[in-house]
Design an enzyme around this catalytic site. Structure first.
Site, mmCIF file in Angstrom:
data_model
loop_
_atom_site.group_PDB
_atom_site.id
_atom_site.type_symbol
_atom_site.label_atom_id
_atom_site.label_comp_id
_atom_site.label_asym_id
_atom_site.label_seq_id
_atom_site.Cartn_x
_atom_site.Cartn_y
_atom_site.Cartn_z
ATOM 1 N N GLU A 15 10.356 16.141 15.522
ATOM 2 C CA GLU A 15 10.710 15.984 14.111
ATOM 3 C C GLU A 15 10.000 17.069 13.299
ATOM 4 O O GLU A 15 8.768 17.137 13.286
ATOM 5 C CB GLU A 15 10.275 14.593 13.628
ATOM 6 N N GLY A 31 2.245 4.538 13.220
ATOM 7 C CA GLY A 31 2.967 3.339 13.675
ATOM 8 C C GLY A 31 2.282 2.691 14.874
ATOM 9 O O GLY A 31 2.192 1.466 14.973
ATOM 10 N N LYS A 50 0.885 -1.179 0.000
ATOM 11 C CA LYS A 50 0.000 0.000 0.000
ATOM 12 C C LYS A 50 0.914 1.218 0.000
ATOM 13 O O LYS A 50 1.436 1.610 1.021
ATOM 14 C CB LYS A 50 -0.883 -0.022 1.246
ATOM 15 N N GLU A 94 9.441 1.408 11.102
ATOM 16 C CA GLU A 94 10.507 2.363 10.787
ATOM 17 C C GLU A 94 9.872 3.745 10.875
ATOM 18 O O GLU A 94 9.165 4.161 9.970
ATOM 19 C CB GLU A 94 11.034 2.131 9.359
HETATM 20 P P1 NAD Z 1 2.220 8.517 7.648
HETATM 21 O O1 NAD Z 1 2.389 7.699 8.853
HETATM 22 O O2 NAD Z 1 1.190 9.574 7.640
HETATM 23 O O3 NAD Z 1 1.892 7.601 6.378
HETATM 24 C C1 NAD Z 1 2.688 6.491 6.060
HETATM 25 C C2 NAD Z 1 1.828 5.446 5.383
HETATM 26 O O4 NAD Z 1 0.855 5.004 6.305
HETATM 27 C C3 NAD Z 1 1.070 5.942 4.150
HETATM 28 O O5 NAD Z 1 1.058 4.936 3.167
HETATM 29 C C4 NAD Z 1 -0.319 6.149 4.689
HETATM 30 O O6 NAD Z 1 -1.317 6.026 3.709
HETATM 31 C C5 NAD Z 1 -0.420 5.040 5.694
HETATM 32 N N1 NAD Z 1 -1.450 5.263 6.725
HETATM 33 C C6 NAD Z 1 -1.917 6.444 7.198
HETATM 34 N N2 NAD Z 1 -2.885 6.220 8.118
HETATM 35 C C7 NAD Z 1 -3.004 4.877 8.226
HETATM 36 C C8 NAD Z 1 -3.834 4.034 9.018
HETATM 37 N N3 NAD Z 1 -4.741 4.527 9.870
HETATM 38 N N4 NAD Z 1 -3.662 2.709 8.901
HETATM 39 C C9 NAD Z 1 -2.758 2.176 8.049
HETATM 40 N N5 NAD Z 1 -1.972 2.929 7.252
HETATM 41 C C10 NAD Z 1 -2.096 4.267 7.347
HETATM 42 O O7 NAD Z 1 3.665 9.075 7.367
HETATM 43 P P2 NAD Z 1 4.133 10.059 6.218
HETATM 44 O O8 NAD Z 1 3.652 11.426 6.552
HETATM 45 O O9 NAD Z 1 3.770 9.483 4.898
HETATM 46 O O10 NAD Z 1 5.721 9.962 6.348
HETATM 47 C C11 NAD Z 1 6.406 10.757 7.224
HETATM 48 C C12 NAD Z 1 6.879 9.995 8.428
HETATM 49 O O11 NAD Z 1 7.515 8.786 8.037
HETATM 50 C C13 NAD Z 1 7.905 10.747 9.209
HETATM 51 O O12 NAD Z 1 7.658 10.653 10.582
HETATM 52 C C14 NAD Z 1 9.212 10.037 8.872
HETATM 53 O O13 NAD Z 1 10.212 10.178 9.813
HETATM 54 C C15 NAD Z 1 8.763 8.643 8.709
HETATM 55 N N6 NAD Z 1 9.713 7.874 7.878
HETATM 56 C C16 NAD Z 1 10.496 6.939 8.474
HETATM 57 C C17 NAD Z 1 11.436 6.227 7.745
HETATM 58 C C18 NAD Z 1 12.316 5.191 8.391
HETATM 59 O O14 NAD Z 1 12.863 4.348 7.689
HETATM 60 N N7 NAD Z 1 12.487 5.192 9.706
HETATM 61 C C19 NAD Z 1 11.564 6.467 6.391
HETATM 62 C C20 NAD Z 1 10.741 7.421 5.799
HETATM 63 C C21 NAD Z 1 9.808 8.116 6.565
#
Ligand code: NAD
Length: 483
Positions: A385, A237, A179, A254
């Site tokens: 962050e 997460g 996804k 992650e």
């Molecule tokens: P996000 O958590 O909003 O979204 C990430 C993914 O989760 C997307 O595909 C989104 O559609 C999905 N998602 C959102 N709500 C959900 C739910 N209720 N249930 C299941 N899936 C859901 O994060 P973002 O804004 O896309 O990315 C930014 C964050 O990601 C930052 O905090 C960044 O640090 C982190 N990040 C971490 C790493 C790592 O390897 N540690 C790498 C890249 C980004």
């Protein structure tokens, strides 16, 4: 020809059981460099996730599940080769979809190919062991796939994150349901098409685009999924981990970071400067491992601030295809979040600012990079962050204080130490609370070979490198009593 016209797939379609088919309704695709809508993306939901999980499960029982490890490796190698051939196209798509400068997008496409190459070579090298046991027994272990793995990825490095998580899962023989993030799904679809052309059997990889709260939530709570790999925010997460707990399945998280670089008085500053800055501004600071905190031994604090400020003043921000230092942020919402953070800077804290070029499209989500000297280690700018192009420089007196500040946030993803003292390098590497510590560099070029992941609110589990293969498999112990 516009980048969107170069697509070799239809973004309103999703990919299930080796078939492409429309998903409706759709979601708008935005180019963050202009703010213009450039197309429509299929919006899958729980029904499509059900089908994708079923297709993955069938693939495990079918052609995909029957391949030997060496055969899986051969398929991955073929995918890597085709990704490399299409690297320029993939880069153009990613630059347009995510807003990242073209050369950074190209580096991501090459990293995607590298993940395929690395896991192609690793697929048949994961071995069990024999365990000395009681007289009359032979005991050994088998590494087996979990079965169906769910992959939920963010928008900031779509190609790299798809590569590291799907690549390792496939190498171990799992069948994947991916996804992608609703803000940036195009290269995930492009990758699926390439994988199909390269001979990946139907159902081994299924891609369902859609919203997090719809398709993402359905995938993370699906009882037919045996392992979850999530990269994204701490807030989501937590939801994923709760869903995994309900189904009692393992989960790799992650999450975010507030990663520090520690500059000691004996550091080679000429060598350090490009790393100090690039690690903070790459991808407009929208990097989980962005180095947003620069901790400097007091005696060289002013020098570091003034040398970083000099470079910051030269930084240029503009459209992805102009290929400058920094592109736009992903969305208007992300820009608002970053600007809200920056508005918290104490008076006089801005040491330098880069510049948005004059002809940057007015609808693009541009933020000029900001170097801050002044907020203390407890300030929200130094603890939370930001996920934008901003770095905070903080002085320290000695090793103990450096470690206390470095380890003083909720996160623990990456850290680096700049010092010419070997003994100090070793001490710091042990004392820093982080999943990766770099000595006299930062990120080591992003190496696909290097296990990656965090501690604390940066998450748990490791992806990348050989280590990921253990995460994407489960261990079976076989004890045979033969007398
Ligand atoms: P996000 O958590 O909003 O979204 C990430 C993914 O989760 C997307 O595909 C989104 O559609 C999905 N998602 C959102 N709500 C959900 C739910 N209720 N249930 C299941 N899936 C859901 O994060 P973002 O804004 O896309 O990315 C930014 C964050 O990601 C930052 O905090 C960044 O640090 C982190 N990040 C971490 C790493 C790592 O390897 N540690 C790498 C890249 C980004």
């Amino acid at each position: 020809m516009k980048p969107i016209d170069r697509l070799w797939f239809d973004p309103t379609e999703i990919f299930i059981a080796g078939n492409w088919r429309p998903a409706s309704p759709t979601l708008p695709i935005e180019d963050p460099s202009t703010g213009f809508e450039i197309g429509q993306l299929g919006r899958g939901g729980p029904a499509e996730i059900d089908e994708a999980v079923e297709a993955a499960s069938a693939a495990r029982q079918g052609d995909w599940g029957k391949l030997t490890a060496a055969e899986r490796g051969r398929v991955l190698a073929q995918i890597g080769k085709k990704v490399l051939e299409r690297a320029d196209d993939l880069a153009l798509i990613e630059a347009t979809d995510v807003g990242k400068p073209l050369k950074q997008a190209k580096a991501d496409a090459i990293a995607l190919a590298r993940y395929m190459e690395f896991y192609a070579g690793a697929a048949d090298k994961v071995m069990g062991e024999t365990i000395p046991y009681l007289d009359g027994y032979t005991v050994y272990t088998l590494r087996e796939p979990h079965g169906v793995t769910g992959h939920i990825v963010p928008w900031n490095y779509p190609m790299q994150i798809v590569g590291r998580s799907v690549g390792a899962a496939l190498a171990m023989g799992n069948a994947c349901v991916l996804k992608p993030a609703e803000e940036a799904s195009l290269t995930a679809l492009a990758f699926a098409r390439i994988a199909q052309e390269a001979g990946l059997p139907p159902g081994a990889l299924n891609v369902v685009c859609g919203l997090g709260e719809e398709a993402g939530a359905a995938l993370s709570s699906h009882p037919g999924v045996h392992h979850l790999s999530f990269t994204g925010s701490v807030a989501v997460g937590r939801l994923i981990q709760s869903a995994a707990a309900t189904n009692v399945v393992p989960v790799t998280l992650e999450l975010g970071g507030k990663s520090p670089q520690l500059v000691f008085a004996d550091a080679d500053l000429d060598a350090a400067l490009p790393f100090l800055i690039n690690a903070g501004i790459q991808n407009a600071g929208q990097t989980c491992s962005a180095s947003s905190r620069i901790l400097v031994e007091r005696t060289r604090y002013d020098e570091v601030v003034s040398r970083m400020a000099e470079r910051y003043t030269d930084l240029r921000v503009g459209p992805a295809l102009a290929d400058l230092d920094i592109g736009p942020l992903i969305s208007a919402g992300q820009k608002r979040i970053v600007e809200t953070f920056l508005a918290m800077a104490p008076p006089g804290a801005v040491a330098a600012r880069g510049r948005i070029i004059d002809d940057a499209p007015s609808g693009g989500h541009y933020v000029a990079p900001v170097l801050l000297a002044g907020p203390g280690p407890e300030h929200p700018l130094s603890r939370d962050e930001i996920f934008g192009p901003a770095q905070i420089v903080i002085p320290f007196e000695d090793e103990d204080e450096a470690v206390a500040i470095a380890n003083g946030t909720d996160y623990g993803l990456v850290a680096s130490v700049w010092s010419e003292s070997g003994a100090r390098q070793m001490r710091m590497a042990r004392r820093l609370r982080a999943g990766q510590v770099f000595i006299n560099n930062y990120g080591a070029g992003g190496g696909v070979e290097l296990p990656f992941g965090g501690v604390g609110k940066s998450g748990h589990g490791r992806e990348k490198g050989f280590e990921a293969l253990y995460g994407f498999s489960t261990l079976k112990t076989v004890a045979a009593r033969h007398g």
